[in-house]
Motif scaffolding. Structure first.
Motif, PDB file in Angstrom:
ATOM      1  N   CYS A 184      44.220  36.261  39.652  1.00 27.90           N
ATOM      2  CA  CYS A 184      44.077  37.584  40.364  1.00 27.90           C
ATOM      3  C   CYS A 184      43.692  38.713  39.153  1.00 27.90           C
ATOM      4  O   CYS A 184      43.928  38.431  38.196  1.00 27.90           O
ATOM      5  N   ILE A 185      42.387  39.112  39.459  1.00 18.69           N
ATOM      6  CA  ILE A 185      41.801  40.130  38.667  1.00 18.69           C
ATOM      7  C   ILE A 185      41.878  41.477  39.387  1.00 18.69           C
ATOM      8  O   ILE A 185      42.407  41.656  40.538  1.00 18.69           O
ATOM      9  N   SER A 186      41.127  42.575  38.876  1.00 19.14           N
ATOM     10  CA  SER A 186      41.362  43.703  39.550  1.00 19.14           C
ATOM     11  C   SER A 186      41.010  43.857  41.023  1.00 19.14           C
ATOM     12  O   SER A 186      41.652  44.756  41.789  1.00 19.14           O
ATOM     13  N   ASP A 187      39.781  43.186  41.376  1.00 19.30           N
ATOM     14  CA  ASP A 187      39.403  43.433  42.515  1.00 19.30           C
ATOM     15  C   ASP A 187      39.264  42.037  43.411  1.00 19.30           C
ATOM     16  O   ASP A 187      38.524  41.856  44.382  1.00 19.30           O
ATOM     17  N   GLU A 188      39.816  40.945  43.084  1.00 22.02           N
ATOM     18  CA  GLU A 188      39.734  39.867  43.613  1.00 22.02           C
ATOM     19  C   GLU A 188      40.945  38.763  43.096  1.00 22.02           C
ATOM     20  O   GLU A 188      41.352  38.807  42.148  1.00 22.02           O
ATOM     21  N   ALA A 189      41.397  38.163  44.252  1.00 21.40           N
ATOM     22  CA  ALA A 189      42.343  37.080  44.028  1.00 21.40           C
ATOM     23  C   ALA A 189      41.962  35.771  45.097  1.00 21.40           C
ATOM     24  O   ALA A 189      41.639  36.284  46.127  1.00 21.40           O
ATOM     25  N   SER A 190      42.184  34.889  44.344  1.00 21.79           N
ATOM     26  CA  SER A 190      42.168  33.570  45.060  1.00 21.79           C
ATOM     27  C   SER A 190      43.207  32.726  44.769  1.00 21.79           C
ATOM     28  O   SER A 190      43.853  32.466  43.849  1.00 21.79           O
TER      29      SER A 190
END
Length: 99
Positions: free
Chosen positions: A66-72
């Motif tokens: 998870c980063i600030s504007d995307e998670a996978s």
């Protein structure tokens, strides 16, 4: 304003499901916090870890990042001969109000 979009994949048959959150967030920070919470809920329900989807040697494995504007989140998919594939992708999107 910002919204969250979520794409999930059925591991058994590969069907994709797309949803856009009903909530709108006034700041990118608020949307990022909501993204993180949703990501953690998915990880918990799938019994996976926030591990960058790799082990300490860089080998791919089930889990997520998870980063600030995307998670996978990655897991093995039965329909694809148990390949490791993205099963959940959550993103923040900036939207412009229509006047």
């Amino acid at each position: 304003m910002f919204v969250l979009t979520t794409v999930t994949r059925d591991c058994k048959n590969g069907d994709l499901y797309v949803s856009v959150d009903d909530n709108a967030y006034l700041t990118k920070e608020a949307a990022s916090a909501a993204l993180r919470a949703r990501y953690e809920d998915f990880l918990k329900s799938m019994e996976l870890e926030d591990n960058g989807a790799s082990d300490e040697n860089g080998n791919a494995m089930p889990g997520g990042y998870c980063i600030s504007d995307e998670a996978s989140i990655y897991d093995y998919a039965d329909y694809a001969n148990c390949q490791l594939l993205p099963i959940v992708v959550i993103t923040t999107k900036e939207i412009q109000p229509v006047m």
